[in-house]
Scaffold this motif. Structure first.
Motif, PDB file in Angstrom:
ATOM      1  N   UNK A  49       0.346   5.102  -5.062  1.00  0.00           N
ATOM      2  CA  UNK A  49       1.191   4.379  -4.104  1.00  0.00           C
ATOM      3  C   UNK A  49       2.363   3.697  -4.808  1.00  0.00           C
ATOM      4  N   UNK A  50       2.102   3.182  -6.026  1.00  0.00           N
ATOM      5  CA  UNK A  50       3.163   2.492  -6.769  1.00  0.00           C
ATOM      6  C   UNK A  50       4.316   3.457  -7.060  1.00  0.00           C
ATOM      7  N   UNK A  51       3.959   4.691  -7.464  1.00  0.00           N
ATOM      8  CA  UNK A  51       5.011   5.693  -7.737  1.00  0.00           C
ATOM      9  C   UNK A  51       5.743   6.075  -6.449  1.00  0.00           C
ATOM     10  N   UNK A  52       4.959   6.205  -5.377  1.00  0.00           N
ATOM     11  CA  UNK A  52       5.583   6.543  -4.088  1.00  0.00           C
ATOM     12  C   UNK A  52       6.570   5.466  -3.656  1.00  0.00           C
ATOM     13  N   UNK A  53       6.182   4.200  -3.898  1.00  0.00           N
ATOM     14  CA  UNK A  53       7.062   3.082  -3.508  1.00  0.00           C
ATOM     15  C   UNK A  53       8.359   3.112  -4.313  1.00  0.00           C
ATOM     16  N   UNK A  54       8.229   3.481  -5.600  1.00  0.00           N
ATOM     17  CA  UNK A  54       9.443   3.575  -6.429  1.00  0.00           C
ATOM     18  C   UNK A  54      10.347   4.688  -5.927  1.00  0.00           C
ATOM     19  N   UNK A  55       9.728   5.809  -5.580  1.00  0.00           N
ATOM     20  CA  UNK A  55      10.504   6.935  -5.025  1.00  0.00           C
ATOM     21  C   UNK A  55      11.155   6.540  -3.710  1.00  0.00           C
ATOM     22  N   UNK A  56      10.426   5.736  -2.919  1.00  0.00           N
ATOM     23  CA  UNK A  56      10.919   5.259  -1.627  1.00  0.00           C
ATOM     24  C   UNK A  56      12.230   4.479  -1.820  1.00  0.00           C
ATOM     25  N   UNK A  57      12.213   3.538  -2.769  1.00  0.00           N
ATOM     26  CA  UNK A  57      13.422   2.736  -3.018  1.00  0.00           C
ATOM     27  C   UNK A  57      14.542   3.595  -3.595  1.00  0.00           C
ATOM     28  N   UNK A  58      14.153   4.534  -4.433  1.00  0.00           N
ATOM     29  CA  UNK A  58      15.141   5.435  -5.015  1.00  0.00           C
ATOM     30  C   UNK A  58      15.811   6.272  -3.919  1.00  0.00           C
ATOM     31  N   UNK A  59      14.992   6.759  -2.983  1.00  0.00           N
ATOM     32  CA  UNK A  59      15.578   7.602  -1.925  1.00  0.00           C
ATOM     33  C   UNK A  59      16.471   6.776  -1.004  1.00  0.00           C
ATOM     34  N   UNK A  60      16.129   5.496  -0.802  1.00  0.00           N
ATOM     35  CA  UNK A  60      17.007   4.642   0.016  1.00  0.00           C
ATOM     36  C   UNK A  60      18.364   4.491  -0.666  1.00  0.00           C
ATOM     37  N   UNK A  61      18.318   4.240  -1.977  1.00  0.00           N
ATOM     38  CA  UNK A  61      19.583   4.113  -2.732  1.00  0.00           C
ATOM     39  C   UNK A  61      20.391   5.393  -2.644  1.00  0.00           C
ATOM     40  N   UNK A  62      19.697   6.513  -2.786  1.00  0.00           N
ATOM     41  CA  UNK A  62      20.436   7.785  -2.779  1.00  0.00           C
ATOM     42  C   UNK A  62      20.988   8.099  -1.385  1.00  0.00           C
ATOM     43  N   UNK A  63      20.446   7.433  -0.367  1.00  0.00           N
ATOM     44  CA  UNK A  63      21.001   7.615   0.978  1.00  0.00           C
ATOM     45  C   UNK A  63      22.064   6.573   1.309  1.00  0.00           C
ATOM     46  N   UNK A  64      22.507   5.880   0.286  1.00  0.00           N
ATOM     47  CA  UNK A  64      23.663   5.000   0.471  1.00  0.00           C
ATOM     48  C   UNK A  64      23.339   3.555   0.777  1.00  0.00           C
ATOM     49  N   UNK A  65      22.055   3.181   0.673  1.00  0.00           N
ATOM     50  CA  UNK A  65      21.709   1.776   0.879  1.00  0.00           C
ATOM     51  C   UNK A  65      21.969   1.039  -0.436  1.00  0.00           C
ATOM     52  N   UNK A  66      23.000   0.209  -0.455  1.00  0.00           N
ATOM     53  CA  UNK A  66      23.380  -0.424  -1.716  1.00  0.00           C
ATOM     54  C   UNK A  66      23.233  -1.945  -1.679  1.00  0.00           C
ATOM     55  N   UNK A  67      23.100  -2.489  -0.471  1.00  0.00           N
ATOM     56  CA  UNK A  67      23.028  -3.943  -0.333  1.00  0.00           C
ATOM     57  C   UNK A  67      21.759  -4.484  -1.021  1.00  0.00           C
ATOM     58  N   UNK A  68      21.967  -5.339  -2.014  1.00  0.00           N
ATOM     59  CA  UNK A  68      20.849  -5.817  -2.842  1.00  0.00           C
ATOM     60  C   UNK A  68      19.816  -6.600  -2.041  1.00  0.00           C
ATOM     61  N   UNK A  69      20.311  -7.466  -1.137  1.00  0.00           N
ATOM     62  CA  UNK A  69      19.381  -8.293  -0.355  1.00  0.00           C
ATOM     63  C   UNK A  69      18.509  -7.417   0.545  1.00  0.00           C
ATOM     64  N   UNK A  70      19.126  -6.377   1.111  1.00  0.00           N
ATOM     65  CA  UNK A  70      18.377  -5.478   1.993  1.00  0.00           C
ATOM     66  C   UNK A  70      17.347  -4.681   1.175  1.00  0.00           C
ATOM     67  N   UNK A  71      17.775  -4.167   0.042  1.00  0.00           N
ATOM     68  CA  UNK A  71      16.852  -3.404  -0.816  1.00  0.00           C
ATOM     69  C   UNK A  71      15.692  -4.285  -1.284  1.00  0.00           C
ATOM     70  N   UNK A  72      16.021  -5.523  -1.605  1.00  0.00           N
ATOM     71  CA  UNK A  72      15.012  -6.471  -2.044  1.00  0.00           C
ATOM     72  C   UNK A  72      13.978  -6.721  -0.940  1.00  0.00           C
ATOM     73  N   UNK A  73      14.481  -6.931   0.273  1.00  0.00           N
ATOM     74  CA  UNK A  73      13.581  -7.160   1.413  1.00  0.00           C
ATOM     75  C   UNK A  73      12.703  -5.933   1.636  1.00  0.00           C
ATOM     76  N   UNK A  74      13.294  -4.747   1.484  1.00  0.00           N
ATOM     77  CA  UNK A  74      12.524  -3.527   1.727  1.00  0.00           C
ATOM     78  C   UNK A  74      11.507  -3.255   0.627  1.00  0.00           C
TER      79      UNK A  74
END
Ligand code: SAH
Length: 215
Positions: free
Chosen positions: A4-29
């Motif tokens: 699950x830990x690896x999946x969560x890292x991939x999850x955040x990585x895929x959000x970034x690659x889809x253009x989510x750059x806002x730090x506060x939003x990424x942090x919350x997610x």
């Protein structure tokens, strides 16, 4: 098997690659575990960037769309936010990381009860969940700094526009059910409302009245 830990890292990585750059939003997610908001067979797919079925024939939104909507609302730490369409409670949990207070409303009391129990379990104390037809808003709690609809309506509901503070932002999918809808951001100023179209989306429709399990 990946953890699950690896999946969560991939999850955040895929959000970034889809253009989510806002730090506060990424942090919350990063802090809100989507798996907790999905029960049963679909839990396995919690960290995929896809909408998934939840109870009452509804869906938990696609994470990159949750991110876009959250970013578009420009939530500030002192904000009082209203969400229409609690569903799983996931979007409300993200908002609760960024805002002072979140009110969220769903027409299905079963979803409301499940979300309430989950927030208690997760020690989230700044969300209040109501079972109601959200198109009327929550007049007793108004005005709101930000309003988010996670169900599509043909037009922005009048009571919600009234309950938005001057200087506030509303984000909602506009369009007919099952057709392509447009995510719209509305700014309320002293001079009136300005509309910005963000992107095409597909949400369940905003329905009138309460879900049938309420009767
Ligand atoms: N934000 C949710 C996804 C919502 S799905 C999440 O993060 O999981 C849309 C939700 O809107 C559904 O749960 C549906 O019951 C609710 N809904 C539809 N019409 C409504 C209305 N008039 N008032 C309140 N909730 C409504």
């Amino acid at each position: 098997m990946i953890s699950d830990a690896e999946r969560k890292m991939q999850f955040l990585f895929s959000l970034r690659s889809r253009g989510v750059t806002n730090k506060r939003v990424l942090n919350a997610m990063e802090h809100v575990d989507r798996k907790k908001y999905i029960r049963g067979t679909f839990e396995e797919r919690a960290y995929e960037d896809t909408p998934l079925p939840i109870a009452c024939g509804q869906t938990i939104s696609q994470p990159s769309i949750v991110a876009l909507m959250t970013e578009s609302l420009d939530v500030q730490p002192r904000d009082k936010v209203l969400e229409i369409g609690t569903g799983s409670g996931y979007q409300a949990a993200i908002l609760s990381q960024l805002a002072r207070r979140v009110y969220t409303v769903d027409r299905h009391s079963q979803l409301v009860r499940a979300a309430r129990a989950l927030f208690e379990l997760e020690d989230i104390t700044n969300i209040t969940v109501f079972s109601a037809d959200g198109s009327h808003g929550l007049p007793e709690q108004a005005p709101f700094d930000k309003i988010l609809l996670t169900a599509a309506s043909e037009d922005p509901p009048g009571p919600l526009l009234e309950q938005l503070r001057v200087g506030g932002i509303m984000v909602l999918p506009v369009g007919q059910s099952d057709k392509v809808q447009t995510l719209v951001k509305i700014l309320k100023t002293e001079d009136g409302l300005t509309y910005h179209e963000l992107r095409p989306v597909r949400f369940v429709p905003l329905l009138e009245g309460l879900g049938k399990e309420n009767f």
